[in-house]
Every structure is written in C-alpha cells, then in structure tokens.
Motif scaffolding. Structure first.
Motif, mmCIF file in Angstrom:
data_model
loop_
_atom_site.group_PDB
_atom_site.id
_atom_site.type_symbol
_atom_site.label_atom_id
_atom_site.label_comp_id
_atom_site.label_asym_id
_atom_site.label_seq_id
_atom_site.Cartn_x
_atom_site.Cartn_y
_atom_site.Cartn_z
ATOM 1 N N SER A 17 14.049 60.382 -16.714
ATOM 2 C CA SER A 17 13.241 59.556 -17.602
ATOM 3 C C SER A 17 12.381 58.632 -16.752
ATOM 4 O O SER A 17 12.674 58.350 -15.597
ATOM 5 C CB SER A 17 14.132 58.743 -18.533
ATOM 6 O OG SER A 17 14.810 57.744 -17.816
ATOM 7 N N THR A 18 11.319 58.164 -17.340
ATOM 8 C CA THR A 18 10.423 57.257 -16.632
ATOM 9 C C THR A 18 11.155 55.987 -16.256
ATOM 10 O O THR A 18 10.951 55.444 -15.163
ATOM 11 C CB THR A 18 9.210 56.932 -17.522
ATOM 12 O OG1 THR A 18 8.591 58.152 -17.906
ATOM 13 C CG2 THR A 18 8.209 56.074 -16.803
ATOM 14 N N ARG A 19 12.032 55.520 -17.107
ATOM 15 C CA ARG A 19 12.785 54.297 -16.830
ATOM 16 C C ARG A 19 13.663 54.467 -15.595
ATOM 17 O O ARG A 19 13.720 53.586 -14.740
ATOM 18 C CB ARG A 19 13.635 53.931 -18.042
ATOM 19 C CG ARG A 19 14.369 52.619 -17.864
ATOM 20 C CD ARG A 19 15.160 52.253 -19.083
ATOM 21 N NE ARG A 19 14.260 52.190 -20.233
ATOM 22 C CZ ARG A 19 14.669 52.179 -21.491
ATOM 23 N NH1 ARG A 19 15.939 52.231 -21.771
ATOM 24 N NH2 ARG A 19 13.810 52.117 -22.473
ATOM 25 N N LEU A 22 11.406 54.613 -12.438
ATOM 26 C CA LEU A 22 10.907 53.296 -12.054
ATOM 27 C C LEU A 22 12.013 52.418 -11.479
ATOM 28 O O LEU A 22 11.773 51.644 -10.562
ATOM 29 C CB LEU A 22 10.237 52.608 -13.242
ATOM 30 C CG LEU A 22 8.911 53.227 -13.687
ATOM 31 C CD1 LEU A 22 8.386 52.521 -14.930
ATOM 32 C CD2 LEU A 22 7.891 53.195 -12.586
#
Length: 122
Positions: A17-19, A22
């Motif tokens: 996931s992008t979370r 990051l």
C-alpha cells in the motif's frame, strides 16, 4: 499464522500500500538525514559531470564549423583543448561522485546495522 498477504495479480508479488511504502521511506530518511549535505554535494557533482558531458556536442559543432571548415589552426587547438578538458573534468567528477556515493552508502548502512544491533540488545 495470520491472514495471507494480498497479491498483485499482474506480478504475483504482495501488493504494497502507499501508506506502507511511505512509512518505509520515512524510516530510511532518518538514517539519511545526518548525511544530507554530503548527498547534496554528490548530487551537485553528478550534475556538473553531466554538464561537462552535455558540452561535448556543442564543442564538436565548434570544432567542425569554426576550426575545420574555416581551416583555423588556433580554433582547432582551442576547441580540442576544451574537449579534452571537458572529458577529463567529467571523468574526474564522476569518479569523485561515485566514490563519495559509495562512502555515504556504507556509512548509512553501518548506522542501520548499529541501530538494529542496539534494538536487538535492548
């Protein structure tokens, strides 16, 4: 054991996931922060080396138009020396930039290993 990781159907690997991605970058940035000025210096020397390389086509144009077509020995000598200087400058800056990059990478990895060792010891 826990839930199965989601898989990306196109590549067969677990989807990130992008979370999570990051968060990983944020964790890595902590280790890079002490070396930010060195990394900036590496970036600038790389840009300078690239600039020397990009000057070569223009110098070749000058060599052909001003020196060879006009049979100007002084221009031939000047442009040839500029081409040599650009080549040597680009080579030297690339070597310096690569050396510094490897050095900073090793220091960052060492800091990560020390942090992991301390975490395992506590």
């Amino acid at each position: 054991m826990g839930p199965e990781p989601r898989h990306d159907r196109r590549h067969g690997s677990p989807a990130l996931s992008t979370r999570n991605l990051l968060a990983g970058y944020k964790r890595a940035a902590r280790y890079l922060k002490p070396y930010r000025w060195r990394l900036l210096w590496i970036l600038l020397t790389g840009v300078a080396a690239t600039s020397f390389g990009l000057a070569q086509p223009y110098l070749a144009k000058l060599l052909i138009d001003n020196a060879l077509l006009q049979r100007d020995f002084h221009a031939l000598l000047t442009v040839s020396l500029l081409m040599l200087a650009a080549t040597v400058g680009s080579f030297a800056l690339n070597i310096f930039s690569s050396y510094q990059y490897v050095r900073v990478s090793a220091l960052v990895l060492f800091d990560m290993r020390v942090a992991l060792y301390r975490h395992l010891q506590s």
